[in-house]
Design a protein around this motif. Sequence first.
Motif, short mmCIF file in Angstrom:
data_model
loop_
_atom_site.label_atom_id
_atom_site.label_comp_id
_atom_site.label_asym_id
_atom_site.label_seq_id
_atom_site.Cartn_x
_atom_site.Cartn_y
_atom_site.Cartn_z
N GLU A 134 0.84 -1.20 0.00
CA GLU A 134 0.00 0.00 0.00
C GLU A 134 0.88 1.25 0.00
OE1 GLU A 134 -2.84 0.00 3.15
OE2 GLU A 134 -3.61 -2.01 2.66
N LEU A 135 0.42 2.30 -0.67
CA LEU A 135 1.13 3.57 -0.65
C LEU A 135 0.86 4.29 0.67
CD1 LEU A 135 0.43 4.88 -4.26
CD2 LEU A 135 2.38 3.55 -3.45
N PRO A 136 1.81 5.08 1.16
CA PRO A 136 1.60 5.76 2.44
C PRO A 136 0.52 6.83 2.37
CG PRO A 136 3.65 6.47 1.42
CD PRO A 136 3.16 5.31 0.62
N ASP A 137 0.41 7.52 1.23
CA ASP A 137 -0.63 8.52 1.02
C ASP A 137 -0.69 8.83 -0.46
OD1 ASP A 137 1.48 10.41 0.44
OD2 ASP A 137 1.73 10.65 2.62
N ASP A 138 -1.63 9.65 -0.84
CA ASP A 138 -1.83 9.99 -2.24
C ASP A 138 -1.15 11.31 -2.54
OD1 ASP A 138 -2.69 10.04 -4.82
OD2 ASP A 138 -4.76 10.60 -4.37
N HIS A 139 0.03 11.23 -3.13
CA HIS A 139 0.74 12.46 -3.49
C HIS A 139 1.49 12.22 -4.81
CE1 HIS A 139 3.92 10.22 -1.28
NE2 HIS A 139 4.72 10.76 -2.19
N PRO A 140 1.83 13.27 -5.54
CA PRO A 140 2.52 13.10 -6.81
C PRO A 140 3.83 12.33 -6.62
CG PRO A 140 1.74 15.35 -6.60
CD PRO A 140 1.52 14.70 -5.27
N GLY A 141 4.00 11.29 -7.42
CA GLY A 141 5.23 10.52 -7.37
C GLY A 141 5.24 9.38 -6.36
N ALA A 142 4.12 9.16 -5.65
CA ALA A 142 4.11 8.11 -4.62
C ALA A 142 4.35 6.73 -5.24
CB ALA A 142 2.78 8.13 -3.87
N LEU A 143 3.69 6.46 -6.36
CA LEU A 143 3.89 5.16 -7.02
C LEU A 143 5.33 5.02 -7.51
CD1 LEU A 143 2.87 2.48 -8.10
CD2 LEU A 143 2.00 3.68 -10.12
N LEU A 144 5.87 6.11 -8.05
CA LEU A 144 7.26 6.08 -8.52
C LEU A 144 8.21 5.78 -7.36
CD1 LEU A 144 9.40 6.52 -10.69
CD2 LEU A 144 9.30 8.98 -10.19
N GLU A 145 7.96 6.36 -6.19
CA GLU A 145 8.82 6.10 -5.03
C GLU A 145 8.79 4.61 -4.66
OE1 GLU A 145 7.86 8.68 -1.77
OE2 GLU A 145 7.68 10.42 -3.09
N MET A 146 7.61 4.00 -4.76
CA MET A 146 7.52 2.57 -4.47
C MET A 146 8.29 1.75 -5.49
SD MET A 146 4.18 0.07 -4.33
CE MET A 146 4.16 -0.12 -6.12
#
Length: 326
Positions: free
Chosen positions: A215-227
């Motif tokens: 799961e992503l920590p929160d919805d922010h630009p680039g969150a998926l990229l960080e994962m």
Amino acid sequence: MTSEAPAAQAPAPVRRTYSYLGPAGTFTEAALAQVPEARGHDWRPVRNVGEALADVVDGRSDAAMIAIENSVDGGVSTAQDALATVPGLRIVGEYLVPVEFVLVGRPGARIDGVSLIAAHPVAYAQCLQWLSRTLPAHAHVPASSNVASAMGLVDGTSDADAAIAPPGILEHHELELLASNIGDNPHAVTRFVLVSRTVAPPPPTGADKTSLIVELPDDHPGALLEMLEQFATRGINLSLLASRPIGDALGRYRFVIDADGHIEDERMADALLGLRRFSPKVIFLGSYPRADRAVVHYPERYSDDVFVEARDWLRGLISGEPEVQE
């Protein structure tokens, strides 16, 4: 008088139980037939994925075979969601089954007498081109499963003239084979996984896969990229990345991931540590041999030795060891 001690009897072999989507003749049964350790043991047919996994959790079965992905239709959402929400499960193997369909009828039936066909909607869609060419005037009756479409012919509950079913149905019921290989995609394949209660992963083979839900920590630009960077910066290829809604709010998703490699690989272990720091929830589903036995290749800079050397270098810095100039 002398007496001889009775010969010690070997303990009776422990019988194991495996749950699978039944009844007999399904693609899931064909996948379970590929498991060497399941042969000669008890196979328990169930009605759905939830029941199969509940059997494992509650101890009625030692393992369950479930479909997880199809090369034509993508991920099996019910299985992915169940693995994300049912605790205490571990994938211990994967198996591939070619998706082949046959057209069957009652004994004595002929294909030129077919006008009404029973089929599961997914199977019907995967055979529609063949049906349109061969039986352009046919009508479709939806069935609850691939085997149920044929069982209606056997028990007389279906008005259909024929049914689309897996080839294995012919091994269990007296039906007329009207046509073989009627699927529109000859390369279609379904991936199945064998799921047990939580156990230690089998040793790495060099041709392994690791399955996760993140799961992503929160919805922010680039969150998926960080994962995704947790894998990319360690040279790990992803063979599956699928999103599924968490269900607690709009726009909240978990990601189903298959990564090439084993948790005992240094690069994979390092990636999991990175995910653990990044994500509020990481579910480790298992590391297990790939069904295709394809060896995982990666650049030399991501070898285990490189990670070990880097750790030793850092440990030396912390302990105050003299740094060797190369």
